[in-house]
Design a protein around this motif. Sequence first.
Motif, PDB file in Angstrom:
ATOM      1  N   LEU A 122       0.860  -1.183   0.000  1.00  0.00           N
ATOM      2  CA  LEU A 122       0.000   0.000   0.000  1.00  0.00           C
ATOM      3  C   LEU A 122       0.891   1.225   0.000  1.00  0.00           C
ATOM      4  CD1 LEU A 122      -2.743  -0.665   2.735  1.00  0.00           C
ATOM      5  CD2 LEU A 122      -3.044  -0.766   0.249  1.00  0.00           C
ATOM      6  N   ASP A 123       0.758   2.095  -1.005  1.00  0.00           N
ATOM      7  CA  ASP A 123       1.461   3.371  -0.924  1.00  0.00           C
ATOM      8  C   ASP A 123       0.517   4.329  -0.196  1.00  0.00           C
ATOM      9  OD1 ASP A 123       0.231   2.879  -3.643  1.00  0.00           O
ATOM     10  OD2 ASP A 123       0.480   5.049  -3.824  1.00  0.00           O
ATOM     11  N   SER A 124       1.009   4.857   0.923  1.00  0.00           N
ATOM     12  CA  SER A 124       0.171   5.641   1.833  1.00  0.00           C
ATOM     13  C   SER A 124       0.872   6.922   2.268  1.00  0.00           C
ATOM     14  CB  SER A 124      -0.194   4.800   3.056  1.00  0.00           C
ATOM     15  OG  SER A 124      -0.782   3.575   2.677  1.00  0.00           O
ATOM     16  N   PRO A 125       1.288   7.768   1.324  1.00  0.00           N
ATOM     17  CA  PRO A 125       1.968   9.006   1.718  1.00  0.00           C
ATOM     18  C   PRO A 125       1.059   9.890   2.563  1.00  0.00           C
ATOM     19  CG  PRO A 125       1.356   9.064  -0.597  1.00  0.00           C
ATOM     20  CD  PRO A 125       1.111   7.678  -0.126  1.00  0.00           C
ATOM     21  N   VAL A 126       1.681  10.749   3.345  1.00  0.00           N
ATOM     22  CA  VAL A 126       0.932  11.557   4.305  1.00  0.00           C
ATOM     23  C   VAL A 126       1.188  13.037   4.070  1.00  0.00           C
ATOM     24  CG1 VAL A 126       1.061   9.707   6.011  1.00  0.00           C
ATOM     25  CG2 VAL A 126       2.799  11.504   6.031  1.00  0.00           C
ATOM     26  N   SER A 127       0.266  13.854   4.560  1.00  0.00           N
ATOM     27  CA  SER A 127       0.433  15.304   4.532  1.00  0.00           C
ATOM     28  C   SER A 127       0.022  15.850   5.890  1.00  0.00           C
ATOM     29  CB  SER A 127      -0.430  15.924   3.431  1.00  0.00           C
ATOM     30  OG  SER A 127      -0.272  17.335   3.401  1.00  0.00           O
ATOM     31  N   THR A 137      -3.073  13.993  13.230  1.00  0.00           N
ATOM     32  CA  THR A 137      -4.044  14.637  12.337  1.00  0.00           C
ATOM     33  C   THR A 137      -3.608  14.606  10.873  1.00  0.00           C
ATOM     34  OG1 THR A 137      -2.998  16.792  12.775  1.00  0.00           O
ATOM     35  CG2 THR A 137      -4.873  16.173  14.153  1.00  0.00           C
ATOM     36  N   LEU A 138      -2.734  13.676  10.517  1.00  0.00           N
ATOM     37  CA  LEU A 138      -2.258  13.593   9.145  1.00  0.00           C
ATOM     38  C   LEU A 138      -3.392  13.272   8.184  1.00  0.00           C
ATOM     39  CD1 LEU A 138       0.962  11.474   9.797  1.00  0.00           C
ATOM     40  CD2 LEU A 138       0.880  13.918   9.250  1.00  0.00           C
ATOM     41  N   LEU A 149      -6.244  -2.168   2.460  1.00  0.00           N
ATOM     42  CA  LEU A 149      -6.442  -0.952   3.253  1.00  0.00           C
ATOM     43  C   LEU A 149      -7.302  -1.252   4.478  1.00  0.00           C
ATOM     44  CD1 LEU A 149      -6.463   2.031   3.973  1.00  0.00           C
ATOM     45  CD2 LEU A 149      -8.191   2.392   2.194  1.00  0.00           C
ATOM     46  N   GLU A 150      -8.359  -2.047   4.297  1.00  0.00           N
ATOM     47  CA  GLU A 150      -9.241  -2.337   5.425  1.00  0.00           C
ATOM     48  C   GLU A 150      -8.514  -3.095   6.532  1.00  0.00           C
ATOM     49  OE1 GLU A 150     -11.991  -0.847   5.828  1.00  0.00           O
ATOM     50  OE2 GLU A 150     -11.789   0.025   3.828  1.00  0.00           O
ATOM     51  N   ARG A 151      -7.473  -3.833   6.169  1.00  0.00           N
ATOM     52  CA  ARG A 151      -6.685  -4.551   7.187  1.00  0.00           C
ATOM     53  C   ARG A 151      -5.987  -3.593   8.139  1.00  0.00           C
ATOM     54  NH1 ARG A 151      -2.721  -8.518   4.023  1.00  0.00           N
ATOM     55  NH2 ARG A 151      -1.864  -8.674   6.139  1.00  0.00           N
ATOM     56  N   VAL A 152      -5.659  -2.409   7.661  1.00  0.00           N
ATOM     57  CA  VAL A 152      -4.869  -1.480   8.482  1.00  0.00           C
ATOM     58  C   VAL A 152      -5.549  -0.129   8.681  1.00  0.00           C
ATOM     59  CG1 VAL A 152      -2.639  -2.506   7.898  1.00  0.00           C
ATOM     60  CG2 VAL A 152      -3.580  -0.731   6.416  1.00  0.00           C
ATOM     61  N   ARG A 153      -6.814  -0.017   8.300  1.00  0.00           N
ATOM     62  CA  ARG A 153      -7.474   1.286   8.424  1.00  0.00           C
ATOM     63  C   ARG A 153      -7.436   1.798   9.868  1.00  0.00           C
ATOM     64  NH1 ARG A 153     -10.937   4.408   5.394  1.00  0.00           N
ATOM     65  NH2 ARG A 153     -11.213   2.788   3.806  1.00  0.00           N
ATOM     66  N   SER A 154      -7.705   0.935  10.835  1.00  0.00           N
ATOM     67  CA  SER A 154      -7.703   1.379  12.230  1.00  0.00           C
ATOM     68  C   SER A 154      -6.314   1.817  12.668  1.00  0.00           C
ATOM     69  CB  SER A 154      -8.215   0.259  13.139  1.00  0.00           C
ATOM     70  OG  SER A 154      -7.390  -0.888  13.051  1.00  0.00           O
ATOM     71  N   VAL A 155      -5.279   1.158  12.131  1.00  0.00           N
ATOM     72  CA  VAL A 155      -3.908   1.571  12.431  1.00  0.00           C
ATOM     73  C   VAL A 155      -3.653   2.969  11.875  1.00  0.00           C
ATOM     74  CG1 VAL A 155      -1.466   1.038  12.138  1.00  0.00           C
ATOM     75  CG2 VAL A 155      -3.120  -0.830  12.376  1.00  0.00           C
ATOM     76  N   SER A 158      -4.955   5.863  13.754  1.00  0.00           N
ATOM     77  CA  SER A 158      -4.191   6.257  14.934  1.00  0.00           C
ATOM     78  C   SER A 158      -3.182   7.345  14.583  1.00  0.00           C
ATOM     79  CB  SER A 158      -3.429   5.055  15.518  1.00  0.00           C
ATOM     80  OG  SER A 158      -4.322   4.054  15.962  1.00  0.00           O
ATOM     81  N   LEU A 159      -2.917   7.476  13.283  1.00  0.00           N
ATOM     82  CA  LEU A 159      -1.919   8.425  12.800  1.00  0.00           C
ATOM     83  C   LEU A 159      -2.531   9.646  12.127  1.00  0.00           C
ATOM     84  CD1 LEU A 159       0.490   5.822  11.161  1.00  0.00           C
ATOM     85  CD2 LEU A 159       0.749   6.901  13.404  1.00  0.00           C
ATOM     86  N   GLY A 160      -3.720   9.506  11.579  1.00  0.00           N
ATOM     87  CA  GLY A 160      -4.297  10.591  10.795  1.00  0.00           C
ATOM     88  C   GLY A 160      -5.779  10.776  11.045  1.00  0.00           C
ATOM     89  N   GLN A 161      -6.256  11.940  10.668  1.00  0.00           N
ATOM     90  CA  GLN A 161      -7.670  12.254  10.811  1.00  0.00           C
ATOM     91  C   GLN A 161      -8.466  11.856   9.569  1.00  0.00           C
ATOM     92  OE1 GLN A 161      -8.323  16.499  10.954  1.00  0.00           O
ATOM     93  NE2 GLN A 161      -6.690  16.927   9.472  1.00  0.00           N
ATOM     94  N   ARG A 162      -7.748  11.585   8.478  1.00  0.00           N
ATOM     95  CA  ARG A 162      -8.435  11.266   7.223  1.00  0.00           C
ATOM     96  C   ARG A 162      -7.630  10.235   6.454  1.00  0.00           C
ATOM     97  NH1 ARG A 162      -7.879  15.716   5.282  1.00  0.00           N
ATOM     98  NH2 ARG A 162      -9.651  16.675   6.372  1.00  0.00           N
ATOM     99  N   VAL A 163      -8.299   9.154   6.055  1.00  0.00           N
ATOM    100  CA  VAL A 163      -7.688   8.110   5.240  1.00  0.00           C
ATOM    101  C   VAL A 163      -8.552   7.948   3.999  1.00  0.00           C
ATOM    102  CG1 VAL A 163      -7.042   5.683   5.104  1.00  0.00           C
ATOM    103  CG2 VAL A 163      -6.754   6.925   7.263  1.00  0.00           C
ATOM    104  N   THR A 164      -7.973   8.214   2.827  1.00  0.00           N
ATOM    105  CA  THR A 164      -8.744   8.187   1.587  1.00  0.00           C
ATOM    106  C   THR A 164      -8.143   7.198   0.611  1.00  0.00           C
ATOM    107  OG1 THR A 164      -9.198  10.553   1.884  1.00  0.00           O
ATOM    108  CG2 THR A 164      -9.717   9.587  -0.264  1.00  0.00           C
TER     109      THR A 164
END
Length: 298
Positions: A122-127, A137-138, A149-155, A158-164
């Motif tokens: 999964l490429d999951s860059p952050v801002s 709040t990333l 993605l669903e395997r780690v969405r809860s993880v 813990s790092l960000g306010q929005r996962v898209t």
Amino acid sequence: MMSILPSLGFAGIGLMGLPMCQRLLAAGYPLTVWNRNPAKCAPLVAAGARQVATAAELCQHADVVMLCLADTAVVREVVFGPAGVVEGAKNGQLLVDFSSLEPSATREMANELMEETGMAWLDSPVSGGVVGAEAGTLAIMVGGEIRNLERVRSVLLSLGQRVTHMGGVGAGQVTKACNQMIVACNALVIAEVVALAESSGVDASLIAAALAGGFADSRPLQILAPQMAESRFEPVKWHVRTLLKDLDTAVKFSREQGSATPITGLAAQLMRLHGGQGFLEKDPSTLVQMFRAPDSTS
């Protein structure tokens, strides 16, 4: 029934990686860490993390291996180099890459890792910068299969306010390139604005407050304009070299896609000019120095 938290591995304990790992530990995740400079892992080990000697060893202790590294070349080395992730990877494990990389290279590496080991990517860059990493709040933009993605969405939450979920592998990196195009161009214009206000006798420290809530407002304006006006360049929260790397990535990718990005191209050249004057390891707030008069004492 109490759910069992997935075990996590993390490579890259830098400006972003350290606070991200601290949040994962605070959330209760079993965490194993590795860094090319082992000493940087010390505060995490003190907080309960396990430290290993190689990236490959992360796979022995983790269901999910996470990366937050400098660039495409470093990720390739950590994943495929000697004692890299590929040497310890197992079928069914998941790699989550928070680094900002070239989209095409990400797709190539993801395919190679899957073919050799069965480990998905999964490429999951952050801002959101270091402040966002510390606060959890990333904004996280994800490319890859939705089931992974669903395997780690809860993880990730813990790092960000929005996962898209943006699409297949590489889509997260394309989105991050778009993000950095906007951020970098914005930072350069803010630097121009502060320098212009100063040279005109206007109190540049009031610019951010004066424009708050209007069409020109943005988080970069509220963060960078006061720093620039006060010449408050420390502590370094992010690096000019990072913005330059991401701009170069965006220009290269746009060329591959046959898309015109002239403003981003100019921004890359200006950022390169600034970096070449000794500012590569400095905070982007220093961009104002490029537009101030040589004899300015600001």
